[in-house]
Design an enzyme around this catalytic site. Structure first.
Site, PDB file in Angstrom:
ATOM      1  N   CYS A 127      20.515  20.609  20.193  1.00 49.72           N
ATOM      2  CA  CYS A 127      20.644  19.766  18.803  1.00 49.72           C
ATOM      3  C   CYS A 127      21.190  18.629  19.058  1.00 49.72           C
ATOM      4  CB  CYS A 127      21.039  20.611  17.594  1.00 49.72           C
ATOM      5  SG  CYS A 127      21.236  19.669  16.082  1.00 49.72           S
ATOM      6  N   CYS A 181      23.692  17.448  16.129  1.00 47.54           N
ATOM      7  CA  CYS A 181      24.785  18.116  15.978  1.00 47.54           C
ATOM      8  C   CYS A 181      25.859  17.866  17.085  1.00 47.54           C
ATOM      9  CB  CYS A 181      24.701  19.582  16.133  1.00 47.54           C
ATOM     10  SG  CYS A 181      23.553  20.149  14.703  1.00 47.54           S
ATOM     11  N   ASP A 182      25.421  18.062  18.330  1.00 42.49           N
ATOM     12  CA  ASP A 182      26.249  18.234  19.512  1.00 42.49           C
ATOM     13  C   ASP A 182      26.523  16.730  20.217  1.00 42.49           C
ATOM     14  OD1 ASP A 182      26.363  20.618  18.812  1.00 42.49           O
ATOM     15  OD2 ASP A 182      25.029  21.322  20.218  1.00 42.49           O
TER      16      ASP A 182
END
Length: 522
Positions: free
Chosen positions: A338, A341-342
């Protein structure tokens, strides 16, 4: 910090407070502390039930919300972006506003014995993080022996480095790693309350048979459940989590009639719509087997068995893995799936994106604004992404695209990713890239392994269906990304779900003689 429209909305929300709430703020002379102080001061001015105090805490800047019941939840950082909703809910739940959980779940949380200190590392751009933060905050609001702290990894980089955190959300319990990635409140309870799985299985076994049981809670499953319930027949949904893969989707711009939305928002609307009908929603459960006797028996991972006259399989798909040495070992330690997200955890560092389709090139474009450099590795001789995305990527100065590249190994130092090896498919030469992160974007795998010996599948593991959603077994239907539908899109999955539901209803009404005979016996 907050515009006038948002402040007016907050006044409306905070009017629901019934008990005193204390905001304890820990600040210093930094700009971020000033932002948090401004936010806390604004909040305190919106309700007479909010009391503002200052005290030095373990982390600065930080805001701790305490309720009269002894609840305690902390935001280390500025809870804006995706986490603003978490802040508002924390205020409401600490101030006596009812928590939307089943009474038996609330009672289970109250009965938990012991001290539980949760810490969750997040990035404010992560759409998965708020669900985890909100779930743990609810535990804290219900049981004073449970505390929770949200930590913005971008502000507390030293902690992130010390704990080698390379994926969010990362949850720690009493100082030890507890989970990584999205985890539901139900799953948290399974891990900390060892008897919960058996209790849940016992409750599920007591349920009477359904007319239609939908396995899977994504767009296809939600659509199927709504269409079934509207027919007035007994309908249930059993799923690991409601929303499925859409929960991990950030920008959605091709859902007709909605110009732009985000996955979690769409899922929330789907769940709210399903709950408008008499649908038994059973999340936190994975199906492991299906058998046909007089009724269909669906066995769950916890051992429970649900019965139904018909079944709609809508288990969706998941991200495909590279299946190369090192991938599993460094999952969450540099191997990620992701970018939204990361990505912030790799600020200023070189990363790779595996895959040259729309997802891969979109990920490269998003990451290019954060990281030092992005290398895209595409197995084929050409990119499969839309031309507009290719043009955008080509216009950016820190994206390199390598075609005919076969990734062969993820390289690391035992703690985190340091690079990857790939083979040039034209020359058969091996190359190594020095990297801090690898984002895998190479398509989907249907969640159908548990059906391999039951239902007819394609070579790729997709459930084969006809125009009515029928599978190779009469009475079992399928819909969405788990099927052989050629195009994996949210709107198509919803149509598939409706289609399968109508097919199941047609199947059921043609079983009327058997139903009447059963009624006579009863």
């Amino acid at each position: 910090m907050l515009n006038s429209q948002l402040i007016e909305q907050l006044k409306t929300y905070l009017a629901n407070l019934t008990k005193q709430v204390t905001l304890s703020v820990s600040v210093d002379d930094s700009d971020k502390s000033k932002e948090l102080d401004d936010l806390a001061t604004t909040l305190a001015g919106l309700s007479p039930l909010i009391n503002l105090t200052y005290e030095t805490q373990e982390r600065t800047p930080a805001l701790t919300i305490s309720g009269e019941s002894g609840s305690k939840m902390t935001f280390a950082g500025i809870p804006l972006g995706h986490e603003f909703t978490s802040l508002v809910l924390a205020l409401l739940h600490s101030g006596g506003h009812p928590i939307k959980l089943d009474e038996e779940v609330i009672e289970q949380i109250k009965q938990l014995d012991g001290e539980f200190v949760f810490e969750t590392y997040v990035s404010l751009s992560c759409q998965n993080c708020p669900d985890v933060v909100q779930a743990l905050n609810m535990l804290s609001a219900i049981n004073p022996n449970i505390t929770h702290t949200m930590i913005d990894g971008a502000l507390f980089e030293q902690e992130v480095n010390d704990r080698n955190i390379m994926a969010v959300p990362s949850v720690y319990l009493n100082g030890e790693s507890f989970s990584q990635g999205r985890i539901s409140l139900v799953d948290v309870l399974k891990k900390i309350d060892t008897g919960s799985a058996a209790k849940q299985a016992e409750a599920l076994n007591q349920k009477s048979p359904f007319d239609v049981l939908v396995v899977g809670g994504g767009p296809a499953g939600a659509s199927a459940a709504i269409y079934s319930a509207r027919k007035g027949i007994k309908t249930g949904i059993v799923a690991d989590r409601f929303g499925g893969q859409v929960l991990d989707t950030v920008g959605i711009e091709n859902f007709i009639s909605v110009k732009k939305t985000e996955g979690p928002k769409l899922v929330a609307s789907l769940e709210e719509h399903v709950k408008d009908y008499d649908v038994d929603i059973m999340t936190g459960n994975l199906a492991t087997n299906i058998e046909q006797n007089e009724l269909f028996n669906v066995t769950l991972e916890n051992g429970a068995v649900l019965q139904s006259k018909s079944v709609i399989l809508a288990t969706g798909a998941r991200w495909r893995q590279m299946n190369v040495p090192g991938e599993e070992e460094y999952r969450g330690k540099g191997v990620a799936y992701c970018p939204h997200c990361d990505g912030p955890l790799f600020k200023g560092k070189p990363v790779a994106v595996i895959g040259g389709g729309n997802s891969g090139i979109e990920a490269a474009i998003d990451l290019a604004g954060i990281v030092e450099h992005v290398t895209v590795l595409e197995f084929d001789s050409k990119l499969r992404a839309d031309q507009v995305l290719q043009d955008k990527a080509a216009s950016m100065g820190n994206i390199t695209i390598i075609k005919n590249a076969l990734t062969t190994e993820v390289v690391g130092n035992g703690n985190k990713v340091t690079g990857l090896q790939y083979t040039d498919r034209l020359t058969d030469e091996s190359h190594q890239l020095e990297l801090a992160g690898i984002f895998v974007q190479i398509g989907l795998v249907p969640n159908s392994e548990w059906l391999a010996d039951t239902i007819e599948l394609t070579q790729r593991g997709e459930i084969i269906t006809d125009k009515q959603g029928n599978t190779s077994i009469s009475g079992i239907f399928a819909a969405g990304d788990v099927t052989d539908s050629p195009y994996k899109q949210i709107i198509i999955a919803m149509g598939d779900g409706a289609n399968a539901s109508l097919g199941a209803f047609d199947y059921l009404i043609r079983q009327v003689p058997d139903t009447q005979e059963q009624a006579k016996v009863a």
